[in-house]
Design an enzyme around this catalytic site. Structure first.
Site, PDB file in Angstrom:
ATOM      1  N   SER A 125      61.939  34.788  37.938  1.00  0.00           N
ATOM      2  CA  SER A 125      62.656  33.955  36.969  1.00  0.00           C
ATOM      3  C   SER A 125      64.160  33.940  37.179  1.00  0.00           C
ATOM      4  O   SER A 125      64.812  32.915  36.992  1.00  0.00           O
ATOM      5  CB  SER A 125      62.421  34.469  35.549  1.00  0.00           C
ATOM      6  OG  SER A 125      61.121  34.237  35.136  1.00  0.00           O
ATOM      7  N   ARG A 138      53.517  45.281  37.547  1.00  0.00           N
ATOM      8  CA  ARG A 138      53.738  43.893  37.135  1.00  0.00           C
ATOM      9  C   ARG A 138      54.210  43.054  38.334  1.00  0.00           C
ATOM     10  O   ARG A 138      53.852  41.894  38.455  1.00  0.00           O
ATOM     11  CB  ARG A 138      54.789  43.873  36.019  1.00  0.00           C
ATOM     12  CG  ARG A 138      54.981  42.539  35.302  1.00  0.00           C
ATOM     13  CD  ARG A 138      55.963  42.772  34.145  1.00  0.00           C
ATOM     14  NE  ARG A 138      56.299  41.563  33.411  1.00  0.00           N
ATOM     15  CZ  ARG A 138      55.634  41.093  32.354  1.00  0.00           C
ATOM     16  NH1 ARG A 138      54.569  41.729  31.922  1.00  0.00           N
ATOM     17  NH2 ARG A 138      56.041  40.011  31.741  1.00  0.00           N
ATOM     18  N   ASP A 139      55.032  43.651  39.185  1.00  0.00           N
ATOM     19  CA  ASP A 139      55.443  42.979  40.424  1.00  0.00           C
ATOM     20  C   ASP A 139      54.611  43.487  41.589  1.00  0.00           C
ATOM     21  O   ASP A 139      54.764  43.010  42.722  1.00  0.00           O
ATOM     22  CB  ASP A 139      56.928  43.249  40.712  1.00  0.00           C
ATOM     23  CG  ASP A 139      57.802  42.773  39.563  1.00  0.00           C
ATOM     24  OD1 ASP A 139      57.465  41.747  38.957  1.00  0.00           O
ATOM     25  OD2 ASP A 139      58.806  43.446  39.262  1.00  0.00           O
TER      26      ASP A 139
HETATM   27  O1  LIG Z   1      58.799  40.093  33.542  1.00  0.00           O
HETATM   28  C1  LIG Z   1      59.662  40.196  34.439  1.00  0.00           C
HETATM   29  O2  LIG Z   1      60.661  40.900  34.339  1.00  0.00           O
HETATM   30  C2  LIG Z   1      59.464  39.440  35.732  1.00  0.00           C
HETATM   31  C3  LIG Z   1      58.500  40.205  36.588  1.00  0.00           C
HETATM   32  O3  LIG Z   1      59.025  41.453  36.909  1.00  0.00           O
HETATM   33  O4  LIG Z   1      58.987  38.139  35.474  1.00  0.00           O
HETATM   34  P1  LIG Z   1      59.996  36.874  35.393  1.00  0.00           P
HETATM   35  O5  LIG Z   1      60.772  36.880  36.654  1.00  0.00           O
HETATM   36  O6  LIG Z   1      59.070  35.694  35.293  1.00  0.00           O
HETATM   37  O7  LIG Z   1      60.831  37.054  34.198  1.00  0.00           O
HETATM   38 MN   LIG Z   2      59.533  33.249  35.525  1.00  0.00          MN
HETATM   39 MN   LIG Z   3      57.140  36.736  35.450  1.00  0.00          MN
END
Ligand SMILES: O=C(O)[C@@H](CO)OP(=O)(O)O
Ligand SMILES: [Mn+2]
Ligand SMILES: [Mn+2]
Length: 556
Positions: free
Chosen positions: A78, A167-168
């Site tokens: 994101s 999560r990643d």
């Molecule tokens: O949740 C978050 O921090 C990231 C994944 O680590 O997701 P996003 O980049 O979509 O915010």
């Molecule tokens: Mn995102």
């Molecule tokens: Mn994400």
């Protein structure tokens, strides 16, 4: 150099049309199978955009070098996605800047490291952050180099406060990352450096909240990291993650906080006066809250109980406006002259909206990691409060409907020329790894898009619908040939992370010039091409140094 903020007129495209920019978070394009939740969900609106006019739907790159990441093996995220969408140019991002500073050795020469180094003689160096090789918020190899480099430069006592990921990276991978870092620390101990893991917990339950959704998350981390107090106590980090993961429904993202204790049961690494602290995540959103707790004298979000006098530096500076933290090891990307700032300065009245967990994405990240308004007389940013204390598979519709209704009202009010929103469902529910819930999430996002597009229709406006990176379109780890990869027990492995997939961009609406269509001559279009496109839809040409527009206007 003074910036000329006046944008040239577009030769053919008109001004004063309402433009709705919709970002579906975690919505990539992938082939249709049972692990593609977008394919499985009923998504009539997004389907109709894709299957409508082919010259009004295209795919762009949303990962790797197209968004300023070190390599094309890096999935999108994101931060870099919204930076590229908003800034219209590709900036070397945190991951890459830290790599460069470590490779050249500059990180050791700059002010930030020299500042924390002053504590090495008497105090302990504490390193707090996400322990994985995901490359979204931090990277294990960078942490390893940081530990090694600091010890070579005089740090005699080092304590790591780790946050497990899942999560990643795959759920369960925390054990391997802890083994790796424990081995490094054991080696250092062999060389006479007192180096240990002192505390830990799962990123979503401990420390890494964002946009002030739930301060309890940060407090749980503070208690373990600073005060040395946590409900779970172990002799080593490996014992901690192995034991906590053996609990039913255990999940790396949500491991409870723990501290490592010595023979007498005392925490081995509370943070005390005279110590140095580095938060080693390069990405801002999930470190800013802890940075505030560590740095702000008048902090009142929770009772810190004890506020140690420390020398604190971030891996990067997380908020340039707030100068937070004041000291940092690597300078952040300087993202200036974003499309949001240009458009506001050219009279485009702007509305931005999401729910808490993604609010900063369409404001802070979109505006080049900048908090607040450019011109409060022309902008309104609305945050719909997110649910807190739940995993989003429990409420997969999230606040999509509320976001869409607020946006519809903003469109119909006639007060705005641009509405810009983020619909979080595909991403936030995709990260839980719950496939059925993610299908529900995708449907909810599609319904929200419908509400917005209907309002665009009513006012004769234009829409541009896109996404920041993939997630919900692929929920399984795959082998090189694209088939689901099996683990040693022969089971599929659920993918909770983002993906390397491209994302759609669709344009349309009654206000769109009938000759406007996507160009076919751009070699590798990416998210950074969207800003110039949006400027065109507002009737302006983008600045020369922006990545080129995705659209052209055919003579009619
Ligand atoms: O949740 C978050 O921090 C990231 C994944 O680590 O997701 P996003 O980049 O979509 O915010
Ligand atoms: Mn995102
Ligand atoms: Mn994400």
């Amino acid at each position: 150099m003074t910036t000329s903020w006046t944008l040239p007129d577009h030769p053919t495209l008109p001004k004063n049309k309402l433009v709705a920019v919709v970002v579906l978070d975690g919505w990539g394009e992938a082939s249709a199978d049972q692990y593609n939740c977008i394919h499985r969900a009923e998504t009539p609106v997004m389907d109709s955009l894709k299957n409508g006019a082919p010259e009004k739907w295209t795919l762009v790159k949303a990962h790797g070098t197209a968004v300023g990441l070190p390599s094309d093996d890096d999935m999108g995220n994101s931060e870099v996605g919204h930076n590229a969408l908003g800034a219209g140019r590709i900036f070397a991002q945190g991951a890459k800047l830290v790599d460069a500073a470590l490779a050249s050795g500059k990180i050791w020469e700059d002010e930030g490291f020299n500042y924390i180094k002053e504590s090495f003689a008497e105090g302990t160096l504490h390193l707090i952050g996400l322990l994985s090789d995901g490359g979204v918020h931090s990277r294990l190899d960078q942490v390893q180099l940081l530990v090694k480099g600091a010890s070579e430069r005089g740090a005699k006592r080092i304590r790591l406060h780790i946050l497990t990921d899942g999560r990643d990276v795959l759920d369960g991978s925390s054990v391997g990352f802890v083994e790796t870092i424990e081995n490094d620390l054991a080696q250092l101990r062999g060389q006479g450096v007192d180096a240990r893991v002192a505390s830990g917990g799962g990123r979503m339950y401990v420390t890494m909240d964002r946009y002030e959704n739930d301060w309890d998350v940060v407090k749980r981390g503070w208690d373990a990291q600073v005060l040395g107090e946590a409900p779970h106590k172990f002799k080593s980090a490996l014992e901690a993650v192995k034991t906590l993961r053996a609990e039913p429904k255990a999940n790396d993202q949500y491991l409870p906080p723990f501290v490592i204790v010595d023979e007498s049961g005392k925490s081995v690494g509370p943070i005390v006066d005279g110590d140095a602290v580095v938060t080693f995540n390069f990405r801002a959103d999930r470190m800013v809250m802890l940075a505030k707790a560590l740095e702000f004298a008048d902090f009142d979000k929770f009772d810190r109980v004890r506020v140690p006098k420390i020398k604190y530096a971030g891996m990067l500076q997380y908020d340039g406006e707030l100068k937070l933290p004041n000291k940092f090891l690597v300078s952040p990307p300087l993202i200036e002259r974003t499309s949001g700032e240009y458009l506001v300065k050219n009279g485009v009245r702007t509305f931005a909206c999401s729910e808490t967990v993604k609010f900063g994405h369409v404001t802070f990240f979109w505006n080049g990691n900048r908090s607040g308004y450019f011109d409060e007389t022309k902008e309104e940013y609305i945050e719909v409060p997110s649910d807190s204390g739940i995993t989003f598979n429990e409420q997969p519709k999230m606040k999509a409907l509320e976001i869409a209704e607020k946006t519809r009202d903003a469109i119909l009010s006639g007060k705005f020329d641009q509405v810009r929103i983020n619909l979080p469902n595909g991403d936030m529910v995709g990260h839980t790894g719950d496939i059925e819930a993610t299908v529900v999430a995708c449907k909810a996002a599609d319904e929200a898009v419908k509400i917005v597009l209907d309002a665009v229709e009513q006012v004769g406006g234009i829409y541009l619908v896109t996404a920041d990176h993939g997630n919900a379109e692929d929920m399984v780890k795959r082998n090189k040939s694209g088939q689901p990869a099996l683990d040693k027990n022969g089971s599929i492995q659920i993918l909770t992370s983002h993906t390397l997939q491209p994302v759609p961009v669709a344009i349309g609406g009654p206000g769109l010039h009938p000759g406007a269509k996507f160009r076919s001559d751009i070699k590798t279009p990416g998210l950074a091409n969207v800003a110039a496109t949006v400027m065109n839809l507002h009737g302006f040409l983008a600045p020369d140094d922006y990545e080129t527009t995705l659209i052209e206007v055919a003579a009619k």
